[in-house]
Design a protein around this motif. Structure first.
Motif, PDB file in Angstrom:
ATOM      1  N   GLY A 159      16.156  15.978 -20.287  1.00 45.98           N
ATOM      2  CA  GLY A 159      15.437  16.927 -21.080  1.00 45.98           C
ATOM      3  C   GLY A 159      17.184  16.448 -22.529  1.00 45.98           C
ATOM      4  O   GLY A 159      16.653  16.434 -23.585  1.00 45.98           O
ATOM      5  N   TYR A 160      18.098  16.482 -22.319  1.00 49.74           N
ATOM      6  CA  TYR A 160      19.248  16.549 -23.246  1.00 49.74           C
ATOM      7  C   TYR A 160      19.175  14.236 -24.145  1.00 49.74           C
ATOM      8  O   TYR A 160      19.541  15.228 -25.789  1.00 49.74           O
ATOM      9  N   VAL A 161      18.655  14.259 -23.186  1.00 47.78           N
ATOM     10  CA  VAL A 161      18.011  13.182 -24.598  1.00 47.78           C
ATOM     11  C   VAL A 161      16.686  13.040 -24.818  1.00 47.78           C
ATOM     12  O   VAL A 161      17.070  12.209 -26.601  1.00 47.78           O
ATOM     13  N   GLU A 162      16.104  13.225 -24.685  1.00 48.36           N
ATOM     14  CA  GLU A 162      14.864  14.190 -25.092  1.00 48.36           C
ATOM     15  C   GLU A 162      15.079  14.859 -26.807  1.00 48.36           C
ATOM     16  O   GLU A 162      14.634  13.819 -27.634  1.00 48.36           O
ATOM     17  N   SER A 163      15.854  15.456 -26.752  1.00 51.35           N
ATOM     18  CA  SER A 163      15.787  16.471 -27.586  1.00 51.35           C
ATOM     19  C   SER A 163      17.425  15.955 -28.392  1.00 51.35           C
ATOM     20  O   SER A 163      17.222  16.440 -29.864  1.00 51.35           O
ATOM     21  N   GLY A 164      17.501  14.726 -28.266  1.00 52.93           N
ATOM     22  CA  GLY A 164      18.722  14.603 -28.514  1.00 52.93           C
ATOM     23  C   GLY A 164      20.457  14.853 -28.649  1.00 52.93           C
ATOM     24  O   GLY A 164      21.207  14.003 -29.718  1.00 52.93           O
ATOM     25  N   GLU A 165      20.435  15.518 -27.765  1.00 55.09           N
ATOM     26  CA  GLU A 165      21.766  15.725 -27.813  1.00 55.09           C
ATOM     27  C   GLU A 165      22.524  15.160 -27.181  1.00 55.09           C
ATOM     28  O   GLU A 165      23.878  15.083 -27.369  1.00 55.09           O
ATOM     29  N   MET A 166      22.096  14.423 -26.684  1.00 58.39           N
ATOM     30  CA  MET A 166      22.938  13.060 -25.476  1.00 58.39           C
ATOM     31  C   MET A 166      23.020  12.094 -26.329  1.00 58.39           C
ATOM     32  O   MET A 166      21.110  11.581 -26.482  1.00 58.39           O
ATOM     33  N   ASP A 167      23.409  11.290 -26.599  1.00 59.01           N
ATOM     34  CA  ASP A 167      23.147   9.545 -27.716  1.00 59.01           C
ATOM     35  C   ASP A 167      22.494   8.766 -26.156  1.00 59.01           C
ATOM     36  O   ASP A 167      22.171   7.498 -26.212  1.00 59.01           O
ATOM     37  N   LEU A 168      22.991   8.689 -24.818  1.00 54.19           N
ATOM     38  CA  LEU A 168      23.489   7.981 -23.513  1.00 54.19           C
ATOM     39  C   LEU A 168      23.418   8.748 -22.162  1.00 54.19           C
ATOM     40  O   LEU A 168      24.445  10.392 -22.116  1.00 54.19           O
ATOM     41  N   ALA A 169      23.221   8.750 -20.971  1.00 49.11           N
ATOM     42  CA  ALA A 169      23.775   9.157 -20.464  1.00 49.11           C
ATOM     43  C   ALA A 169      23.286   8.433 -18.361  1.00 49.11           C
ATOM     44  O   ALA A 169      22.566   7.667 -18.840  1.00 49.11           O
ATOM     45  N   LEU A 170      23.839   8.478 -18.167  1.00 50.74           N
ATOM     46  CA  LEU A 170      24.442   7.608 -16.858  1.00 50.74           C
ATOM     47  C   LEU A 170      23.779   8.952 -15.354  1.00 50.74           C
ATOM     48  O   LEU A 170      24.286  10.141 -15.252  1.00 50.74           O
ATOM     49  N   ILE A 171      22.191   8.232 -15.368  1.00 47.06           N
ATOM     50  CA  ILE A 171      21.922   9.259 -13.626  1.00 47.06           C
ATOM     51  C   ILE A 171      21.442   8.344 -12.637  1.00 47.06           C
ATOM     52  O   ILE A 171      21.026   7.141 -12.484  1.00 47.06           O
ATOM     53  N   SER A 172      20.958   9.236 -11.569  1.00 45.68           N
ATOM     54  CA  SER A 172      20.579   7.761 -10.009  1.00 45.68           C
ATOM     55  C   SER A 172      19.047   9.044 -10.097  1.00 45.68           C
ATOM     56  O   SER A 172      19.339   7.598  -8.727  1.00 45.68           O
ATOM     57  N   ASP A 173      18.379   9.644 -10.213  1.00 42.88           N
ATOM     58  CA  ASP A 173      17.090  10.142 -10.476  1.00 42.88           C
ATOM     59  C   ASP A 173      16.281   9.488 -11.616  1.00 42.88           C
ATOM     60  O   ASP A 173      16.271  10.039 -12.193  1.00 42.88           O
ATOM     61  N   ASP A 174      15.456   8.386 -11.567  1.00 40.10           N
ATOM     62  CA  ASP A 174      14.733   7.813 -12.506  1.00 40.10           C
ATOM     63  C   ASP A 174      13.616   8.660 -12.331  1.00 40.10           C
ATOM     64  O   ASP A 174      13.136   8.913 -11.008  1.00 40.10           O
ATOM     65  N   MET A 175      13.122   9.038 -13.515  1.00 42.43           N
ATOM     66  CA  MET A 175      11.881   9.371 -13.704  1.00 42.43           C
ATOM     67  C   MET A 175      10.873   9.248 -14.663  1.00 42.43           C
ATOM     68  O   MET A 175      11.459   8.126 -16.211  1.00 42.43           O
ATOM     69  N   PHE A 176       9.795   9.949 -15.098  1.00 45.07           N
ATOM     70  CA  PHE A 176       9.172   8.976 -16.018  1.00 45.07           C
ATOM     71  C   PHE A 176       9.135   9.174 -17.942  1.00 45.07           C
ATOM     72  O   PHE A 176       9.567  11.358 -17.282  1.00 45.07           O
ATOM     73  N   SER A 177       9.272   9.030 -18.689  1.00 45.63           N
ATOM     74  CA  SER A 177       9.613   9.662 -19.685  1.00 45.63           C
ATOM     75  C   SER A 177       9.152   8.862 -21.140  1.00 45.63           C
ATOM     76  O   SER A 177       9.026   7.889 -21.371  1.00 45.63           O
ATOM     77  N   HIS A 178       8.918  10.121 -21.772  1.00 43.00           N
ATOM     78  CA  HIS A 178       7.447   8.680 -23.023  1.00 43.00           C
ATOM     79  C   HIS A 178       8.303   8.957 -24.078  1.00 43.00           C
ATOM     80  O   HIS A 178       7.992   7.786 -24.655  1.00 43.00           O
ATOM     81  N   THR A 179       9.672   9.519 -24.630  1.00 44.28           N
ATOM     82  CA  THR A 179      10.520   9.052 -25.319  1.00 44.28           C
ATOM     83  C   THR A 179      11.537   8.743 -24.441  1.00 44.28           C
ATOM     84  O   THR A 179      12.661   8.538 -25.693  1.00 44.28           O
ATOM     85  N   VAL A 180      12.026   8.258 -23.186  1.00 45.35           N
ATOM     86  CA  VAL A 180      13.121   8.491 -23.653  1.00 45.35           C
ATOM     87  C   VAL A 180      12.958   6.978 -22.347  1.00 45.35           C
ATOM     88  O   VAL A 180      12.455   6.650 -21.443  1.00 45.35           O
TER      89      VAL A 180
END
Length: 235
Positions: free
Chosen positions: A74-95
Motif C-alpha cells: 500500500g505504501y509503495v502503491e501510494s508513493g509514500e515509500m520509494d522501496l520496501a523489503l517484504i516476505s509475502d509476495d502479492m500481485f499489484s498492477h502498479t508495484v
C-alpha cells in the motif's frame, strides 16, 4: 478501552499521511529516501547496509518504516515509500515485486540432537513462532496442526532471542538469521529432515518510477550481503 486500542492503528496512519502532506511543500523532498522493511530483515541485515548507504550519500535524509508485507504494498502503491523489503509476495498492477535474496530455513535451539531432527522430534509447545510466509504456515499446519499453541507467538524479531533463552525452546528461522544467533553464542543450528522450503525476500518499487536512492541502496545491499553465509543473492 477496547475502542481506544482499535483506534491506535488508524491514528498512526493519519499521522503518516499528515507528515507526508507536510513534506509535499518541501523543496528538498527529493533528497529523502523512504524505505520500509519486514522485521526479520531490518533487525538482522539492514543496520550495516543502511549505515554504509548513509556514508555514501551524506545528502540523503533517511525515512525508515517497519511494515508488514501487505502494508508495504500500500505504501509503495501510494508513493509514500520509494522501496520496501517484504516476505509475502502479492500481485499489484502498479508495484514491481522483485526477488532480492533467498535462504534455507533451519532449526535454532540450545538443545542437542545427534542427527538432523524432523518436525516430530520437536515439542510444538516449546516453539517460538514467527509468521515467516504463507508457505511456512502451510508446512507448519501439516506437521503440527492448525490448532497447536506455541510457547510464544511473535511478530517482532527483536524479542526472539529473549524468549529463546528458556530451556527447551526452539525456532525455525532463515539460516542468515540463525547464523547470527550462533555467532552470539549458545545456540546450535540444525538442517531439518522434512523441513520447510526456502524463504525469499523481495523488494518492491513502483512501476515506471525510478528513485536514484532506491537503485543505490540495492547496489549497496548486494555488495555488502553477497557472499555472506546463509543466503543467496538474486539481484
Amino acid at each position: 478501552t477496547s475502542q481506544g486500542k482499535a483506534f491506535i492503528s488508524l491514528a498512526e496512519k493519519w499521522k503518516t499521511v499528515w507528515n507526508e502532506s507536510r513534506e509535499l511543500g518541501n523543496p528538498d523532498r527529493s533528497r529523502t529516501f523512504h524505505i520500509a522493511s519486514v522485521g526479520s530483515v531490518s533487525t538482522y541485515l539492514l543496520p550495516n547496509v543502511l549505515e554504509r548507504f548513509m556514508e555514501l550519500r551524506p545528502d540523503c535524509s533517511l525515512n525508515f518504516h517497519h511494515c508488514h508485507s501487505l502494508e508495504s504494498y500500500g505504501y509503495v502503491e501510494s508513493g509514500e515509500m520509494d522501496l520496501a523489503l517484504i516476505s509475502d509476495d502479492m500481485f499489484s498492477h502498479t508495484v514491481e515485486t522483485v526477488p532480492a535474496f533467498k535462504g534455507k530455513m533451519v532449526l535454532a535451539t540450545r538443545q542437542s540432537f545427534e542427527h538432523s531432527p524432523g518436525p516430530l522430534s520437536l515439542d510444538p509447545k516449546k516453539e517460538i513462532r514467527l509468521p515467516w510466509d504463507p508457505e511456512y504456515d502451510l508446512w507448519h499446519d501439516y506437521w503440527f496442526g492448525p490448532g497447536v499453541r506455541p510457547r510464544v507467538m511473535l511478530d517482532q524479531m527483536s524479542l526472539m532471542e529473549f524468549f529463546l533463552r528458556e530451556q527447551g525452546c526452539w525456532v525455525i528461522a532463515p539460516e542468515y538469521i540463525a547464523q547470527i544467533l550462533k555467532a552470539r553464542g549458545g545456540f546450535k543450528l540444525y538442517e531439518m529432515q522434512d523441513g520447510p522450503g526456502e524463504t525469499v525476500i523481495y523488494y518492491l518499487v513502483k512501476k515506471g518510477e525510478n528513485s536514484g536512492y532506491a537503485t543505490e541502496f540495492l547496489t549497496v545491499m548486494k555488495q555488502m550481503l553477497d557472499g555472506l553465509n546463509g543466503f543467496t543473492m538474486l539481484i
